[in-house]
Design a protein around this motif. Structure first.
Motif: not given
Length: 341
Positions: A87-91, A115-117, A139-141, A175-178
């Motif tokens: 699942v990817y959270f976008t705008g 996973s949640y990104t 994860k954060v992209k 904050i995040f590992e990846r």
């Protein structure tokens, strides 16, 4: 408070197409908002009217919001129960939306293979760091299509400076590992691609270079698109560790490892992966992606193709019945992949 576990066991439903899509690393892309605090010219906005166009013409507005936090969570939970894994959270920019915090704080706990990104421009990460650190995000992209105030202005038409973006990246790393970066290749940033790559390698952050996805919204500047050939040539001077991945959905990618850091290049020369409905689609010759994501907009629509609004399915009335919701979406995917929509 976490959302409750929802069981959708309905043995008479054929989940094959949805589960195959998940097995091929297909994504569920959930857009919290079409709005953004910057306005990159190439933005496809997950199929909604993008910010640059709204700024130019106020009569062209994105869809109104139709999902509340509970609706988002019901949708995500039911589709993960049905078999989706990524699942990817976008705008737009998801962290400008009032939906972001109540949804991300209450996500169901992912299984071992889920996973949640979060995909963000980075400018709001520091503002929200206290609660972001308590979510199930894996994860954060961060979109880094610029490396100076000048290129940021040229690409995004904003007075926000590059330091706000770079600070967001550093905050995310705390904050995040990846944390990963992605860069759309274009004439406006061609002179900075090397600097962006060095920035990622110095911090050991994976990154992805992406060729432009053309849509009707950005066709007026299609000449700004840049081939990935030059960055591929440069990466080959840095490493011999290269392989090609073709997952069966979307575009193939070339994967490089430089001192253990993964650098991906989404390269159209590797071909596209079309299924079912794509076979008779009149837009196939201009499509650079194929079927690789289910896109959920903030008005409660879900569609399997960025370029085909006519395939959009409104699921708002199904949110009260998670089992029925998942069944209908699975049927929509089956119809698409079998070419019967």
């Amino acid at each position: 408070m976490r959302t409750a576990h929802v069981s959708i066991a309905t043995p008479e439903v054929d989940w094959t197409a949805l589960q195959n899509f998940a097995a091929l690393r297909g994504q569920l892309r959930v857009s919290f908002t079409p709005r953004c605090n910057i306005a990159c010219w190439f933005c496809h906005n997950e199929g909604d009217v993008p910010p640059p166009l709204t700024r130019q013409d106020r009569s062209q507005q994105p869809r109104p919001r139709g999902l509340d936090p509970e609706g988002h969570l019901a949708l995500i939970t039911s589709l993960m129960e049905a078999g989706l894994k990524r699942v990817y959270f976008t705008g737009g920019e998801p962290l400008t939306s009032p939906m972001a915090r109540p949804v991300l704080e209450q996500l169901p706990e992912p299984g071992a293979d889920a996973s949640y990104t979060l995909i963000t421009n980075g400018t709001r990460v520091r503002t929200h760091r206290s609660w972001l650190s308590k979510t199930y995000l894996d994860k954060v992209k961060v979109s880094l299509h610029y490396f100076s105030d000048e290129s940021l202005q040229a690409i995004a038409g904003t007075r926000i400076g590059i330091n706000a973006v770079l600070d967001g990246i550093e905050t995310a790393r705390e904050i995040f590992e990846r944390v990963e970066l992605n860069t759309v290749l274009q004439r406006e940033n061609a002179h900075e691609v090397g600097q962006i790559l060095d920035f990622a390698l110095e911090r050991r952050m994976p990154m992805q270079f992406i060729e432009l996805v053309g849509t009707g919204f950005n066709e007026g500047r299609a000449s700004s698109a840049v081939s990935a050939d030059e960055i591929l040539t440069y990466l080959r001077t840095l490493t011999s560790d290269e392989h090609t991945e073709v997952a069966g959905v979307g575009q193939g990618r070339r994967v490089f490892r430089i001192d253990g850091v993964e650098i991906d290049v989404i390269h159209r020369n590797l071909g596209r992966h079309h299924v079912g409905q794509c076979g008779t689609c009149q837009l196939r010759t201009t499509c650079v992606e194929g079927f690789w994501a289910l896109r959920v907009d903030h008005d409660g629509g879900i569609q399997p193709c960025l370029l085909r609004d006519d395939l959009r399915l409104d699921i708002k009335e199904l949110l009260a019945d998670p089992a029925r919701l998942a069944e209908v979406v699975a049927g929509h995917i089956t119809s698409f992949t079998e070419g019967t929509l």
